[in-house]
Design a protein around this motif. Structure first.
Motif, PDB file in Angstrom:
ATOM      1  N   ASP A  68      -9.725 -35.983 -26.883  1.00 34.96           N
ATOM      2  CA  ASP A  68      -8.967 -34.845 -27.429  1.00 34.96           C
ATOM      3  C   ASP A  68      -8.646 -35.076 -28.904  1.00 34.96           C
ATOM      4  O   ASP A  68      -8.734 -34.159 -29.713  1.00 34.96           O
ATOM      5  N   TYR A  69      -8.245 -36.266 -29.207  1.00 39.95           N
ATOM      6  CA  TYR A  69      -7.932 -36.708 -30.578  1.00 39.95           C
ATOM      7  C   TYR A  69      -8.160 -38.200 -30.648  1.00 39.95           C
ATOM      8  O   TYR A  69      -8.199 -38.869 -29.619  1.00 39.95           O
ATOM      9  N   PHE A  70      -8.212 -38.725 -31.873  1.00 37.28           N
ATOM     10  CA  PHE A  70      -8.014 -40.156 -32.093  1.00 37.28           C
ATOM     11  C   PHE A  70      -6.553 -40.302 -32.505  1.00 37.28           C
ATOM     12  O   PHE A  70      -6.148 -39.763 -33.544  1.00 37.28           O
ATOM     13  N   PHE A  71      -5.770 -40.965 -31.679  1.00 40.64           N
ATOM     14  CA  PHE A  71      -4.335 -41.071 -31.950  1.00 40.64           C
ATOM     15  C   PHE A  71      -4.065 -42.291 -32.829  1.00 40.64           C
ATOM     16  O   PHE A  71      -4.489 -43.405 -32.503  1.00 40.64           O
ATOM     17  N   HIS A  72      -3.380 -42.031 -33.947  1.00 42.07           N
ATOM     18  CA  HIS A  72      -3.125 -43.082 -34.927  1.00 42.07           C
ATOM     19  C   HIS A  72      -1.647 -43.173 -35.268  1.00 42.07           C
ATOM     20  O   HIS A  72      -0.924 -42.184 -35.171  1.00 42.07           O
ATOM     21  N   SER A  73      -1.238 -44.351 -35.734  1.00 41.66           N
ATOM     22  CA  SER A  73       0.086 -44.484 -36.340  1.00 41.66           C
ATOM     23  C   SER A  73       0.021 -43.836 -37.726  1.00 41.66           C
ATOM     24  O   SER A  73      -1.075 -43.635 -38.271  1.00 41.66           O
ATOM     25  N   GLU A  74       1.197 -43.532 -38.275  1.00 44.09           N
ATOM     26  CA  GLU A  74       1.232 -42.933 -39.610  1.00 44.09           C
ATOM     27  C   GLU A  74       0.616 -43.902 -40.632  1.00 44.09           C
ATOM     28  O   GLU A  74      -0.108 -43.494 -41.538  1.00 44.09           O
ATOM     29  N   GLU A  75       0.902 -45.190 -40.443  1.00 40.66           N
ATOM     30  CA  GLU A  75       0.381 -46.199 -41.363  1.00 40.66           C
ATOM     31  C   GLU A  75      -1.160 -46.184 -41.359  1.00 40.66           C
ATOM     32  O   GLU A  75      -1.803 -46.176 -42.412  1.00 40.66           O
ATOM     33  N   SER A  76      -1.728 -46.154 -40.172  1.00 39.55           N
ATOM     34  CA  SER A  76      -3.192 -46.216 -40.125  1.00 39.55           C
ATOM     35  C   SER A  76      -3.800 -44.903 -40.623  1.00 39.55           C
ATOM     36  O   SER A  76      -4.848 -44.896 -41.276  1.00 39.55           O
ATOM     37  N   PHE A  77      -3.099 -43.760 -40.352  1.00 35.52           N
ATOM     38  CA  PHE A  77      -3.611 -42.481 -40.865  1.00 35.52           C
ATOM     39  C   PHE A  77      -3.621 -42.483 -42.394  1.00 35.52           C
ATOM     40  O   PHE A  77      -4.591 -42.073 -43.028  1.00 35.52           O
ATOM     41  N   LYS A  78      -2.528 -42.996 -42.966  1.00 35.59           N
ATOM     42  CA  LYS A  78      -2.435 -43.009 -44.440  1.00 35.59           C
ATOM     43  C   LYS A  78      -3.482 -43.929 -45.062  1.00 35.59           C
ATOM     44  O   LYS A  78      -3.985 -43.661 -46.148  1.00 35.59           O
ATOM     45  N   ARG A  79      -3.814 -44.992 -44.352  1.00 37.82           N
ATOM     46  CA  ARG A  79      -4.874 -45.870 -44.837  1.00 37.82           C
ATOM     47  C   ARG A  79      -6.214 -45.113 -44.844  1.00 37.82           C
ATOM     48  O   ARG A  79      -7.008 -45.222 -45.768  1.00 37.82           O
ATOM     49  N   MET A  80      -6.422 -44.323 -43.788  1.00 38.01           N
ATOM     50  CA  MET A  80      -7.667 -43.532 -43.728  1.00 38.01           C
ATOM     51  C   MET A  80      -7.731 -42.512 -44.872  1.00 38.01           C
ATOM     52  O   MET A  80      -8.796 -42.249 -45.423  1.00 38.01           O
ATOM     53  N   ILE A  81      -6.579 -41.932 -45.223  1.00 37.23           N
ATOM     54  CA  ILE A  81      -6.554 -41.005 -46.367  1.00 37.23           C
ATOM     55  C   ILE A  81      -6.964 -41.761 -47.635  1.00 37.23           C
ATOM     56  O   ILE A  81      -7.840 -41.325 -48.383  1.00 37.23           O
ATOM     57  N   ALA A  82      -6.330 -42.929 -47.834  1.00 36.37           N
ATOM     58  CA  ALA A  82      -6.599 -43.710 -49.040  1.00 36.37           C
ATOM     59  C   ALA A  82      -8.067 -44.129 -49.109  1.00 36.37           C
ATOM     60  O   ALA A  82      -8.663 -44.167 -50.183  1.00 36.37           O
ATOM     61  N   HIS A  92      -0.782 -32.015 -43.297  1.00 37.40           N
ATOM     62  CA  HIS A  92       0.466 -32.339 -42.630  1.00 37.40           C
ATOM     63  C   HIS A  92       0.939 -31.040 -42.029  1.00 37.40           C
ATOM     64  O   HIS A  92       1.162 -30.060 -42.735  1.00 37.40           O
ATOM     65  N   PHE A  93       1.011 -30.987 -40.710  1.00 41.50           N
ATOM     66  CA  PHE A  93       1.296 -29.722 -40.030  1.00 41.50           C
ATOM     67  C   PHE A  93       2.327 -29.968 -38.938  1.00 41.50           C
ATOM     68  O   PHE A  93       2.149 -30.865 -38.108  1.00 41.50           O
ATOM     69  N   ALA A  94       3.394 -29.175 -38.950  1.00 34.97           N
ATOM     70  CA  ALA A  94       4.441 -29.250 -37.916  1.00 34.97           C
ATOM     71  C   ALA A  94       4.925 -30.691 -37.681  1.00 34.97           C
ATOM     72  O   ALA A  94       5.110 -31.118 -36.542  1.00 34.97           O
ATOM     73  N   GLY A  95       5.060 -31.438 -38.789  1.00 36.39           N
ATOM     74  CA  GLY A  95       5.651 -32.769 -38.685  1.00 36.39           C
ATOM     75  C   GLY A  95       4.674 -33.899 -38.405  1.00 36.39           C
ATOM     76  O   GLY A  95       5.083 -35.058 -38.295  1.00 36.39           O
ATOM     77  N   ASN A  96       3.383 -33.571 -38.268  1.00 34.16           N
ATOM     78  CA  ASN A  96       2.389 -34.629 -38.009  1.00 34.16           C
ATOM     79  C   ASN A  96       1.183 -34.467 -38.919  1.00 34.16           C
ATOM     80  O   ASN A  96       0.953 -33.394 -39.470  1.00 34.16           O
ATOM     81  N   TYR A  97       0.424 -35.560 -39.030  1.00 35.50           N
ATOM     82  CA  TYR A  97      -0.820 -35.519 -39.803  1.00 35.50           C
ATOM     83  C   TYR A  97      -2.002 -35.234 -38.882  1.00 35.50           C
ATOM     84  O   TYR A  97      -2.038 -35.727 -37.741  1.00 35.50           O
ATOM     85  N   TYR A  98      -2.937 -34.448 -39.410  1.00 38.01           N
ATOM     86  CA  TYR A  98      -4.181 -34.135 -38.696  1.00 38.01           C
ATOM     87  C   TYR A  98      -5.326 -34.242 -39.686  1.00 38.01           C
ATOM     88  O   TYR A  98      -5.197 -33.800 -40.825  1.00 38.01           O
TER      89      TYR A  98
END
Ligand code: 5GP
Length: 185
Positions: free
Chosen positions: A48-62, A71-77
Motif C-alpha cells: 500500500d505504501y512504503f512506511f518511513h520515519s520522518e527522519e528517513s523520509f527527509k533523507r530521501m528528499i535530500a 506534506h499533506f494533512a500532517g504527513n509526508y508523501y
C-alpha cells in the motif's frame, strides 16, 4: 501513455480507482508511494505504501529520491523515482495516485524524462463529495470542516489538468485510464 497521474480532491475516490487498477490491469503498473503516515489496519508495507520515519523520509528528499513529494494533512508523501523510471524503461505504463500539489510538481517538471498525462478525478456533484467526506465519520466536526474547505480549494485546480473524469463508476474511470495507457489518447 507512459506516465498517468491521477489526482483530485480528498474523498473523491482516487484510491478506490488505483486499487481497482492494481487488481485488474496488467497494462498499468501502480506506483507505491512512501509516506510518514502510520499504517492503517490491513495496510502492508511495500504494497500500500512504503512506511518511513520522518527522519528517513527527509533523507530521501535530500538524496533526491522522489519524483515529487508533498506534506499533506500532517504527513509526508512521495513517489520514489527509481521504480517509476525502471517500469517506463520496460515499456510499461505507470499510474501515480497523488494529491494536487504533487500533480502540480509533475506538471511543472515535465523535463523529468517521462511524458506525463494528468487526470483530475471529480465528484459527480459537490454535495456528493461533502457527503463522502463527512461520511467517513472518523473526524471531529472541526477536522471535517477543514477537509471540506481543502476539498473546495482542490476542486479549483481542475483547469490545469489534461482531462477531467467524473467519478460516476470505478469501472468506467478505470476503463478510461486503461484505454489511455494502451492507446495514448
Ligand atoms: P492517505 O493518507 O489517505 O492514504 O492519502 C492522503 C493523500 O495523499 C491522498 O490524496 C493520496 O492521493 C495522496 N498521496 C498518496 N501518495 C502520494 C504521493 O506519493 N505523493 C503525493 N503528492 N500525494 C500522495
Amino acid at each position: 501513455m507512459e506516465l498517468i497521474v491521477l489526482s483530485g480532491p480528498g474523498g473523491v475516490g482516487k484510491s478506490t480507482v488505483s486499487e481497482f487498477i492494481r487488481q485488474n490491469s496488467d497494462e498499468i503498473w501502480v506506483s507505491v508511494s512512501a509516506t510518514t503516515r502510520p499504517p492503517r489496519p490491513g495496510e502492508v508495507d511495500g504494497v500500500d505504501y512504503f512506511f518511513h520515519s520522518e527522519e528517513s523520509f527527509k533523507r530521501m528528499i535530500a538524496d533526491q529520491e522522489f519524483l515529487e513529494w508533498a506534506h499533506f494533512a500532517g504527513n509526508y508523501y512521495g513517489t520514489p523515482k527509481e521504480p517509476v523510471f525502471a517500469k517506463i524503461a520496460e515499456g510499461r505504463s505507470v499510474l501515480l495516485e497523488i494529491e494536487i500539489s504533487g500533480a502540480r510538481q509533475i506538471r511543472e517538471n515535465q523535463s523529468n524524462g517521462a511524458r506525463a498525462y494528468l487526470v483530475f478525478l471529480a465528484p459527480p456533484t459537490i454535495s456528493e463529495l461533502e457527503r463522502r467526506l463527512v461520511g467517513r465519520g472518523t473526524d471531529s466536526p472541526e477536522r471535517a470542516a477543514q477537509r471540506l474547505e481543502l476539498a473546495h480549494e482542490e476542486m479549483a485546480a481542475s483547469h490545469w489538468f489534461d482531462e477531467v473524469l467524473v467519478n460516476t463508476s470505478v469501472e468506467e474511470v478505470a476503463a478510461r485510464l486503461i484505454t489511455l495507457a494502451s492507446t495514448g489518447r
